[in-house]
Design a protein around this motif. Structure first.
Motif, PDB file in Angstrom:
ATOM      1  N   PHE A 222       0.865  -1.184   0.000  1.00 48.18           N
ATOM      2  CA  PHE A 222       0.000   0.000   0.000  1.00 48.18           C
ATOM      3  C   PHE A 222       0.897   1.228   0.000  1.00 48.18           C
ATOM      4  CE2 PHE A 222      -2.315   3.433   2.173  1.00 48.18           C
ATOM      5  CZ  PHE A 222      -3.459   3.485   1.373  1.00 48.18           C
ATOM      6  N   GLN A 224       2.357   4.820   0.655  1.00 45.29           N
ATOM      7  CA  GLN A 224       2.173   5.855   1.667  1.00 45.29           C
ATOM      8  C   GLN A 224       2.461   7.214   1.047  1.00 45.29           C
ATOM      9  OE1 GLN A 224       0.972   5.265   4.624  1.00 45.29           O
ATOM     10  NE2 GLN A 224       1.131   3.025   4.620  1.00 45.29           N
ATOM     11  N   SER A 225       1.772   8.214   1.550  1.00 43.66           N
ATOM     12  CA  SER A 225       1.956   9.559   0.981  1.00 43.66           C
ATOM     13  C   SER A 225       3.396  10.048   1.120  1.00 43.66           C
ATOM     14  CB  SER A 225       0.998  10.537   1.665  1.00 43.66           C
ATOM     15  OG  SER A 225       1.169  10.480   3.068  1.00 43.66           O
ATOM     16  N   THR A 409      -3.062  15.409   5.615  1.00 47.48           N
ATOM     17  CA  THR A 409      -4.196  14.620   6.097  1.00 47.48           C
ATOM     18  C   THR A 409      -4.061  13.187   5.624  1.00 47.48           C
ATOM     19  OG1 THR A 409      -5.417  15.318   4.152  1.00 47.48           O
ATOM     20  CG2 THR A 409      -5.854  16.512   6.206  1.00 47.48           C
ATOM     21  N   ASN A 410      -3.062  12.958   4.793  1.00 46.04           N
ATOM     22  CA  ASN A 410      -2.870  11.620   4.234  1.00 46.04           C
ATOM     23  C   ASN A 410      -1.928  10.767   5.070  1.00 46.04           C
ATOM     24  OD1 ASN A 410      -4.544  11.209   2.151  1.00 46.04           O
ATOM     25  ND2 ASN A 410      -3.134  11.926   0.565  1.00 46.04           N
ATOM     26  N   THR A 411      -2.182  10.732   6.357  1.00 48.03           N
ATOM     27  CA  THR A 411      -1.381   9.874   7.224  1.00 48.03           C
ATOM     28  C   THR A 411      -2.271   8.758   7.739  1.00 48.03           C
ATOM     29  OG1 THR A 411      -1.854  11.224   9.154  1.00 48.03           O
ATOM     30  CG2 THR A 411       0.138  11.763   7.914  1.00 48.03           C
ATOM     31  N   ILE A 412      -1.625   7.655   8.120  1.00 44.24           N
ATOM     32  CA  ILE A 412      -2.355   6.441   8.448  1.00 44.24           C
ATOM     33  C   ILE A 412      -3.104   6.579   9.775  1.00 44.24           C
ATOM     34  CG2 ILE A 412      -0.623   5.121   9.722  1.00 44.24           C
ATOM     35  CD1 ILE A 412      -1.582   3.470   6.703  1.00 44.24           C
ATOM     36  N   ASN A 414      -5.252   8.574  10.469  1.00 45.08           N
ATOM     37  CA  ASN A 414      -6.673   8.864  10.262  1.00 45.08           C
ATOM     38  C   ASN A 414      -7.521   7.598  10.448  1.00 45.08           C
ATOM     39  OD1 ASN A 414      -6.070   7.616   7.832  1.00 45.08           O
ATOM     40  ND2 ASN A 414      -6.470   9.428   6.556  1.00 45.08           N
ATOM     41  N   LEU A 421     -14.054   5.015   9.197  1.00 40.18           N
ATOM     42  CA  LEU A 421     -13.011   4.793   8.188  1.00 40.18           C
ATOM     43  C   LEU A 421     -12.364   3.424   8.386  1.00 40.18           C
ATOM     44  CD1 LEU A 421     -11.374   5.893   5.839  1.00 40.18           C
ATOM     45  CD2 LEU A 421      -9.881   7.042   7.485  1.00 40.18           C
ATOM     46  N   ASN A 476       4.354   6.527   8.591  1.00 34.90           N
ATOM     47  CA  ASN A 476       3.379   7.559   8.242  1.00 34.90           C
ATOM     48  C   ASN A 476       2.282   7.669   9.303  1.00 34.90           C
ATOM     49  OD1 ASN A 476       2.322   9.514   6.552  1.00 34.90           O
ATOM     50  ND2 ASN A 476       1.234   8.050   5.245  1.00 34.90           N
TER      51      ASN A 476
HETATM   52  C1  LIG Z   1      -6.142   8.204   5.317  1.00 38.03           C
HETATM   53  O1  LIG Z   1      -4.766   7.961   5.148  1.00 38.03           O
HETATM   54  C2  LIG Z   1      -4.457   7.096   4.102  1.00 38.03           C
HETATM   55  C3  LIG Z   1      -2.997   6.723   4.194  1.00 38.03           C
HETATM   56  O2  LIG Z   1      -2.158   7.797   4.162  1.00 38.03           O
HETATM   57  C4  LIG Z   1      -4.848   7.761   2.803  1.00 38.03           C
HETATM   58  O3  LIG Z   1      -4.562   6.943   1.725  1.00 38.03           O
HETATM   59  C5  LIG Z   1      -6.313   8.034   2.829  1.00 38.03           C
HETATM   60  O4  LIG Z   1      -6.706   8.740   1.698  1.00 38.03           O
HETATM   61  C6  LIG Z   1      -6.705   8.824   4.055  1.00 38.03           C
HETATM   62  N1  LIG Z   1      -8.108   8.829   4.116  1.00 38.03           N
HETATM   63  C7  LIG Z   1      -8.778   9.886   4.482  1.00 38.03           C
HETATM   64  C8  LIG Z   1     -10.256   9.763   4.478  1.00 38.03           C
HETATM   65  O5  LIG Z   1      -8.211  10.897   4.803  1.00 38.03           O
END
Ligand SMILES: *[C@@H]1O[C@H](CO)[C@@H](O)[C@H](O)[C@H]1NC(C)=O
Ligand SMILES: Cc1cc2nc3c(=O)[nH]c(=O)nc-3n(C[C@H](O)[C@H](O)[C@H](O)COP(=O)(O)OP(=O)(O)OC[C@H]3O[C@@H](n4cnc5c(N)ncnc54)[C@H](O)[C@@H]3O)c2cc1C
Ligand SMILES: *[C@@H]1O[C@H](CO)[C@@H](O)[C@H](O)[C@H]1NC(C)=O
Ligand SMILES: *[C@@H]1O[C@H](CO)[C@@H](O)[C@H](O)[C@H]1NC(C)=O
Ligand SMILES: *[C@@H]1O[C@H](CO)[C@@H](O)[C@H](O)[C@H]1NC(C)=O
Ligand SMILES: *[C@@H]1O[C@H](CO)[C@@H](O)[C@H](O)[C@H]1NC(C)=O
Ligand SMILES: *[C@@H]1O[C@H](CO)[C@@H](O)[C@H](O)[C@H]1NC(C)=O
Ligand SMILES: *[C@@H]1O[C@H](CO)[C@@H](O)[C@H](O)[C@H]1NC(C)=O
Ligand SMILES: *[C@@H]1O[C@H](CO)[C@@H](O)[C@H](O)[C@H]1NC(C)=O
Ligand SMILES: *[C@@H]1O[C@H](CO)[C@@H](O)[C@H](O)[C@H]1NC(C)=O
Ligand SMILES: *[C@@H]1O[C@H](CO)[C@@H](O)[C@H](O)[C@H]1NC(C)=O
Ligand SMILES: *[C@@H]1O[C@H](CO)[C@@H](O)[C@H](O)[C@H]1NC(C)=O
Ligand SMILES: *[C@@H]1O[C@H](CO)[C@@H](O)[C@H](O)[C@H]1NC(C)=O
Length: 648
Positions: A222, A224-225, A409-412, A414, A421, A476
């Motif tokens: 998967f 990661q950002s 916001t793209n961290t695990i 979340n 989620l 992440n």
């Molecule tokens: C949560 O984090 C993941 C992993 O970085 C990312 O791919 C995903 O888009 C994020 N989801 C939301 C709803 O922010």
């Protein structure tokens, strides 16, 4: 009830085979009580040995000679009470299951950790620690194994000679050509595509991997950002920050893509799901007894051994209720004494093999009167075999999870914060075997040596010039406590070649009382200086331009320090925050046949006795310079071959 949950854990990999005849919960229901081999501990190494000793006789010449093996008993303790065993298989849940399926050991007060005591995680489930670990697949350096060969004076433990057991038949080992002649399926590793099937060209070196082993290994499934930023920083900084195409080639230094024991379906590959897969556990010559907690090995007279003893009997208690039976002796309503309940015995006609791990194996030896004679007699245990090294030289690494606030916001994290989620990605995982739950939040790993001024000052505890002292692992927003609000990035620093040593001892004649675990964390001046250097490398790394505007601040305890902090301030941070990465080894170390220390000979037989071997991470003479499961598998593969060869 317990049985059915366990079996679903083992059998779900294949809906075709539904055989459960070889797994027993109770000694009284075993069809046979005559065994050639009794293996104590169905963990990482124990399951390798159980598998290899019961291989189909038709597969090789070697195994034809093993037809005399009627069956084996693989004793383990496994509980799946009130827990969704499926969680064990979901890589993302590694942080939860490690507490749920644990022996719950704690260490003694550690002076090196400012008098904190810490947990010492050990898997309490079939598959042992491989069922709960972080799944990082790291072999260590070639020098690590060459040092094993040097200290044991057995070239069979060298990097080159172990390759057939790890991944590739590069050399035919000179010592046991017969064992290899007809086998091409000896390896541990089965390289698989990552769960997301991404293009992996340039992310690993295929020539050092095997497609035909048993235990699945793959690159992160998967994205990661932070993936692109990790390597941008490496390119920008240069010097010790260099790209290494494959850290499992024997030369680990630099930044690489992480490899994990995860299948192409995104599931954990443990020794239970791989070496005890349904087709193996169905073998008629293998019995697995669960809920058996071993107390001791018992002696018989041997004219052949220098101690005069053989140990071919295993004593154990059944433990169906989640705890050992104790007998409460009372008089007029008041408790007099508590004793372990009825103890059972099983004999091996050929060998008993202890695979109870770095805590369990020395604990069983000490209970049995095999250890330092003076120390045993002090607590009232009759010494049968005076082996002063049992439980000594315990070697673990130390790690710190360093945390930063991230502008993303793209961290695990979340997922851990948001139940809706989590449910979405769990549903995705169940349907497709993909999504964020197929990883542990990071896709890279990196290794470094300390500055030469340190090794000049303290000596070099590493195994050689290509071996790391330090590891840095980016993530992440996965490991470590998340901030109350906002998103984070973390980077663990680990001292992988420590100089500190500790011990496992006992303080009780009750064989089921926990042993005393003292890893001696950070008691050597090298280790604390090395961790300071790891933090300096971390600060250099996060100073790369690519992190500008991404890393917002340091948080948690890390907020207290900077690259310019004094050694005293850094040491305070280290001693207050260091913990075990759960890589202890060395409590029943192998040494040369003529050495005046050590517990087992290079063929892993307990020195001076007959009929008893140890095959698990306790036999490492030094810790390998990374995570310890891959080396445990490699040692177990070769050791199983040594056992077969001895009885050919
Ligand atoms: C949560 O984090 C993941 C992993 O970085 C990312 O791919 C995903 O888009 C994020 N989801 C939301 C709803 O922010
Ligand atoms: C939480 C955690 C995370 C880790 N992360 C990683 C990682 O990411 N990568 C990596 O390479 N390594 C990792 N490790 C380390 C690695 O998993 C271990 O070094 C390795 O699995 C040890 O194998 P073993 O066979 O020596 O012991 P184990 O796998 O622990 O097996 C010992 C077995 O013996 C059983 N046993 C013990 N005593 C008795 C007794 N008296 N009676 C009956 N049975 C007994 C235990 O229940 C267990 O099943 C981690 C370990 C842990 C605990
Ligand atoms: C350790 O604690 C967990 C729960 O916290 C429990 O499920 C498990 O059975 C315990 N292990 C042992 C060996 O008692
Ligand atoms: C740790 O304990 C020892 C012995 O009790 C004491 O001397 C020492 O000051 C303590 N160290 C710290 C940092 O508290
Ligand atoms: C994978 O990537 C490499 C180089 O990045 C490229 O040469 C190759 O064609 C790609 N393979 C596929 C199947 O796309
Ligand atoms: C003693 O060793 C010899 C030769 O190594 C062997 O033939 C014999 O069976 C052994 N005796 C016992 C009791 O194990
Ligand atoms: C389990 O424990 C309970 C009480 O703690 C006891 O009544 C019961 O008999 C035990 N079961 C077994 C199988 O020993
Ligand atoms: C510990 O290991 C070292 C080698 O690294 C050895 O010299 C020493 O004798 C060992 N100590 C014990 C008690 O086994
Ligand atoms: C939680 O996740 C759901 C599903 O992705 C999303 O709709 C919701 O906005 C998230 N909640 C918060 C507080 O981020
Ligand atoms: C995924 O499957 C497991 C095992 O069948 C189940 O326990 C879990 O509830 C499922 N999760 C979701 C979100 O459906
Ligand atoms: C060992 O046991 C004795 C007696 O029970 C106790 O006083 C002592 O504190 C124990 N030592 C350790 C290290 O647990
Ligand atoms: C966060 O990132 C955005 C764009 O990615 C940038 O515009 C903003 O300045 C950043 N915030 C901080 C505090 O650096
Ligand atoms: C920062 O250091 C001080 C003094 O050592 C300590 O009291 C405080 O708890 C530390 N802060 C964190 C977040 O660890």
């Amino acid at each position: 009830m317990i049985t059915s949950i366990l079996l679903s854990a083992l059998l779900r990999l294949s809906t075709l085979t539904l055989c459960c005849a070889a797994v027993y919960n109770s000694f009284s229901t075993l069809p046979s009580k005559d065994y050639d081999f009794v293996i104590v501990g169905g963990g990482t190494a124990g399951n390798v040995v159980a598998n290899r000793l019961t291989e189909d006789p038709k597969n090789s010449v070697l195994l034809r000679d093993l037809e005399t093996i009627e069956s084996e008993l693989n004793l383990d303790l496994a509980f799946h009470v009130n827990i969704d065993a499926f969680q064990l298989d979901v890589p993302f849940f590694a942080l939860d299951v490690k507490f749920q399926y644990d022996w719950n050991f704690t260490t003694t007060i550690q002076p090196g950790l400012n008098n904190r005591s810490t947990i010492m995680l050990r898997g309490f489930v079939l598959g042992g620690s491989s069922s709960v670990n972080g799944m990082f697949y790291t072999r260590g350096s070639a020098d690590d194994y060459d040092r094993f060969a040097a200290v044991t004076k057995d070239d069979g433990w060298s990097w080159d000679n172990l390759q057939p057991y790890i991944a590739k038949v590069i050399l035919v080992p000179t010592a046991y050509p017969e064992a290899f002649a007809n086998s091409n399926l000896l390896q541990n590793e089965k390289w698989e595509p990552p769960a997301d099937r991404h293009n992996t060209t340039g992310q690993f070196n295929p020539s050092v991997h095997s497609l035909t082993g048993i235990n699945a290994v793959s690159l992160g499934g998967f994205p990661q950002s932070i993936d692109p930023m990790i390597f941008e920083a490496v390119d920008e900084l240069g010097s010790i920050f260099r790209f290494n195409e494959d850290y499992n080639s024997g030369n680990p230094l630099g930044f690489s893509w992480l490899q994990s024991t995860i299948t192409t379906e995104g599931r954990r590959s443990s020794s239970a799901t791989s070496y005890l897969a349904p087709e193996f556990i169905a073998r008629e010559n293998l019995d697995v007894l669960l809920h058996a907690r071993v107390s001791r090995v018992l002696p018989s007279v041997s004219k052949n051994s220098s101690s005069g003893f053989a140990f071919r009997t295993v004593e154990f208690a059944q433990d169906l209720n989640g705890s050992i039976y104790y007998v409460y002796l009372t008089s007029k309503g008041s408790l007099l004494r508590v004793e372990p309940g009825p103890l059972l015995k099983v004999d091996a006609s050929k060998e008993v093999i202890l695979s109870a791990g770095v805590v369990g194996s020395p604990h069983i030896l000490l209970n049995s009167g095999i250890g330092d004679a003076g120390e045993l007699s002090e607590i009232g245990i009759k010494s049968l075999v005076n082996l002063r090294s049992v439980g000594k030289n315990l070697t673990d690494q130390v790690s710190i999870i360093n945390e930063f606030m991230a502008n993303s916001t793209n961290t695990i994290d979340n997922i851990s914060r948001n139940a809706t989620l989590l449910n979405e990605v769990y549903t995705e995982f169940n349907k497709t075997g993909m999504g964020p739950l197929v990883t542990t939040g990071g896709n890279q790993i990196s290794f470094f040596r300390v500055n030469e001024s340190l090794t000049e000052m303290f000596g070099d505890p590493s195994s050689g010039k290509n071996s790391p002292h330090l590891e840095l692992v980016p993530g992440n927003g996965f490991f470590g406590p998340p901030p109350p609000t906002g998103h984070y990035f973390q980077m663990a620093t680990v001292v992988v070649s420590p100089a500190s040593r500790g011990s496992i001892t006992i303080n009780s004649t009750d064989p089921f009382a926990n042993p005393i675990i003292d890893p001696g964390y950070l008691t050597s001046p090298f280790d604390i200086a090395a961790m300071r250097e790891a933090l300096q490398i971390l600060f250099r790394y996060t100073s790369a331009r690519v992190w500008d505007g991404y890393i917002l601040s340091q948080f948690g305890a890390l907020a207290n320090i900077t690259a310019d902090s004094s050694d005293d301030v850094l040491d305070e941070y280290i001693r207050n925050n260091a913990a075990s990465p759960a890589h202890p080894v060395g409590t029943a170390a192998m040494s040369a046949k003529d050495a005046d220390y050590g517990v087992v000979d290079p063929d892993l037989r307990v020195k001076g006795v007959e009929g008893l071997r140890i095959i698990d991470s306790s036999v490492f003479p030094f810790v390998t310079s990374a995570h310890t499961q891959a080396p445990t598998y490699a040692i177990a593969e070769r050791a199983a071959e040594l056992v077969k060869f001895a009885w050919m």
